[in-house]
Design a protein around this motif. Structure first.
Motif, PDB file in Angstrom:
ATOM      1  N   ILE A   1      19.801  14.943  30.790  1.00  0.00           N
ATOM      2  CA  ILE A   1      20.748  16.362  30.823  1.00  0.00           C
ATOM      3  C   ILE A   1      21.783  15.819  32.169  1.00  0.00           C
ATOM      4  O   ILE A   1      22.392  16.616  32.499  1.00  0.00           O
ATOM      5  CB  ILE A   1      20.207  17.978  30.825  1.00  0.00           C
ATOM      6  N   GLU A   2      21.115  15.480  33.255  1.00  0.00           N
ATOM      7  CA  GLU A   2      21.263  15.148  34.712  1.00  0.00           C
ATOM      8  C   GLU A   2      22.822  13.666  34.211  1.00  0.00           C
ATOM      9  O   GLU A   2      23.069  13.765  35.070  1.00  0.00           O
ATOM     10  CB  GLU A   2      20.313  15.195  35.542  1.00  0.00           C
ATOM     11  N   SER A   3      22.441  13.056  33.665  1.00  0.00           N
ATOM     12  CA  SER A   3      23.292  12.193  32.699  1.00  0.00           C
ATOM     13  C   SER A   3      24.933  12.458  33.075  1.00  0.00           C
ATOM     14  O   SER A   3      25.851  11.593  34.051  1.00  0.00           O
ATOM     15  CB  SER A   3      22.997  11.173  32.170  1.00  0.00           C
ATOM     16  N   GLY A   4      25.043  13.551  32.760  1.00  0.00           N
ATOM     17  CA  GLY A   4      26.438  13.809  32.397  1.00  0.00           C
ATOM     18  C   GLY A   4      26.834  12.798  31.210  1.00  0.00           C
ATOM     19  O   GLY A   4      28.135  12.697  30.849  1.00  0.00           O
ATOM     20  N   ASN A   5      26.308  11.730  30.998  1.00  0.00           N
ATOM     21  CA  ASN A   5      26.745  11.068  29.792  1.00  0.00           C
ATOM     22  C   ASN A   5      26.973  11.406  28.482  1.00  0.00           C
ATOM     23  O   ASN A   5      27.345  11.315  27.146  1.00  0.00           O
ATOM     24  CB  ASN A   5      26.203   9.821  29.086  1.00  0.00           C
ATOM     25  N   TYR A   6      26.090  12.892  28.110  1.00  0.00           N
ATOM     26  CA  TYR A   6      26.347  13.350  26.660  1.00  0.00           C
ATOM     27  C   TYR A   6      27.043  15.206  26.520  1.00  0.00           C
ATOM     28  O   TYR A   6      26.134  15.826  28.101  1.00  0.00           O
ATOM     29  CB  TYR A   6      25.144  13.256  25.894  1.00  0.00           C
ATOM     30  N   GLN A   7      27.958  15.314  26.172  1.00  0.00           N
ATOM     31  CA  GLN A   7      28.529  16.736  25.549  1.00  0.00           C
ATOM     32  C   GLN A   7      28.170  17.561  25.287  1.00  0.00           C
ATOM     33  O   GLN A   7      27.611  19.079  25.105  1.00  0.00           O
ATOM     34  CB  GLN A   7      29.795  16.861  24.988  1.00  0.00           C
ATOM     35  N   LYS A   8      27.273  17.091  23.971  1.00  0.00           N
ATOM     36  CA  LYS A   8      26.695  17.931  22.489  1.00  0.00           C
ATOM     37  C   LYS A   8      25.343  17.172  22.420  1.00  0.00           C
ATOM     38  O   LYS A   8      24.881  15.848  22.525  1.00  0.00           O
ATOM     39  CB  LYS A   8      27.181  17.387  21.355  1.00  0.00           C
ATOM     40  N   LEU A   9      24.011  18.612  22.937  1.00  0.00           N
ATOM     41  CA  LEU A   9      22.580  17.970  23.143  1.00  0.00           C
ATOM     42  C   LEU A   9      21.761  18.723  22.153  1.00  0.00           C
ATOM     43  O   LEU A   9      21.975  19.753  21.928  1.00  0.00           O
ATOM     44  CB  LEU A   9      22.035  18.222  23.948  1.00  0.00           C
ATOM     45  N   HIS A  10      20.503  18.384  21.108  1.00  0.00           N
ATOM     46  CA  HIS A  10      20.229  18.279  20.288  1.00  0.00           C
ATOM     47  C   HIS A  10      18.735  18.147  20.534  1.00  0.00           C
ATOM     48  O   HIS A  10      18.315  17.055  20.666  1.00  0.00           O
ATOM     49  CB  HIS A  10      20.792  17.325  18.852  1.00  0.00           C
TER      50      HIS A  10
END
Length: 243
Positions: A182-191
């Motif tokens: 979450i904190e990495s900022g690498n993913y806009q969409k999480l499941h």
């Protein structure tokens, strides 16, 4: 990582602080940065309600997937039905958790037939149309086919696994640290998949959680039998089954 309610609250707060919108399987494409929270209810609906209450207090909505064919709980009982009603009243969605091993399945058409049948049964029970399904211990057949339904959303479809970053706490083990993701900022969409069974007020080992659950199951069975068996206490007392 701790499997505590406190840790789960922290996870939700970090998601909120990083600007993720809590979405369902039906509207996750409406936001640039979104997260779907999925909960598989494998052993106990009581634990699911505990998590649903936590989320409701934080203004979060998620999806709880329940099994029809399990020996751990009976969704048709008055107690279980009332628990599911409470989860829905808190604003959460109930989905079908489908166990392939209940049936003789050889093809995708077999899977679709039995899933649609169970979804219909669950819809009638809850007086609410079931719109999303997840697989319990998915087989190779499920994982290798992007199964589509006319009126059901398949949480295992490519849209939720290839187009989103998926992370799970299966067997009380995060294969990737969700907070770091979450904190990495690498993913806009999480499941994110969690199993409410693992979470409690205190930090406990897997062995403790399992033994406590099994011991409680004996007590629950005793109470149920006491309601249906006249003068049970004259034959066996509750103290005799508590370990």
């Amino acid at each position: 990582m701790e499997f505590t309610n406190k840790y789960y609250i922290h996870l939700l707060r970090v998601l909120n602080e990083k600007g993720y919108e809590f979405c369902s399987y039906h509207n996750n494409d409406e936001n640039e940065k979104s997260v779907i929270l999925r909960h598989d209810v494998d052993f106990t609906i009581e634990k699911a309600l505990d998590m649903a209450i936590i989320e409701n207090k934080m203004g979060v909505k998620s999806t709880y997937f329940v099994l029809l064919s399990t020996d751990f709980y009976n969704i048709f009982s008055k107690k279980s039905f009332e628990l599911l009603e409470k989860i829905m009243l808190l604003g959460h969605e109930i989905g079908l958790h489908f166990d392939e091993k209940r049936y003789d399945i050889n093809t995708v058409d077999d899977i679709k037939k039995y899933i649609e049948s169970e979804a219909s049964i669950l819809s009638k029970l809850l007086h609410k149309q079931i719109q999303v399904i997840s697989m319990h211990r998915p087989s190779k057949l499920v994982l290798e086919n992007d199964i589509k339904f006319d009126k059901l959303v398949n949480s295992y479809s490519s849209n939720f696994f290839k187009n989103m970053k998926y992370v799970s706490d299966s067997r009380m083990n995060w294969r990737e640290n969700p907070i770091e993701l979450i904190e990495s900022g690498n993913y806009q969409k999480l499941h994110i998949l969690t199993h409410p069974f693992w979470y409690s007020s205190e930090n406990e080992t897997m062995e403790y959680k399992l033994l406590n659950f099994l011991n409680k199951a004996n007590i629950d069975k005793y109470d149920f039998m006491n309601d249906n068996f006249r003068d049970l206490t004259s034959v066996i007392s509750k103290d005799e089954i508590i370990r």
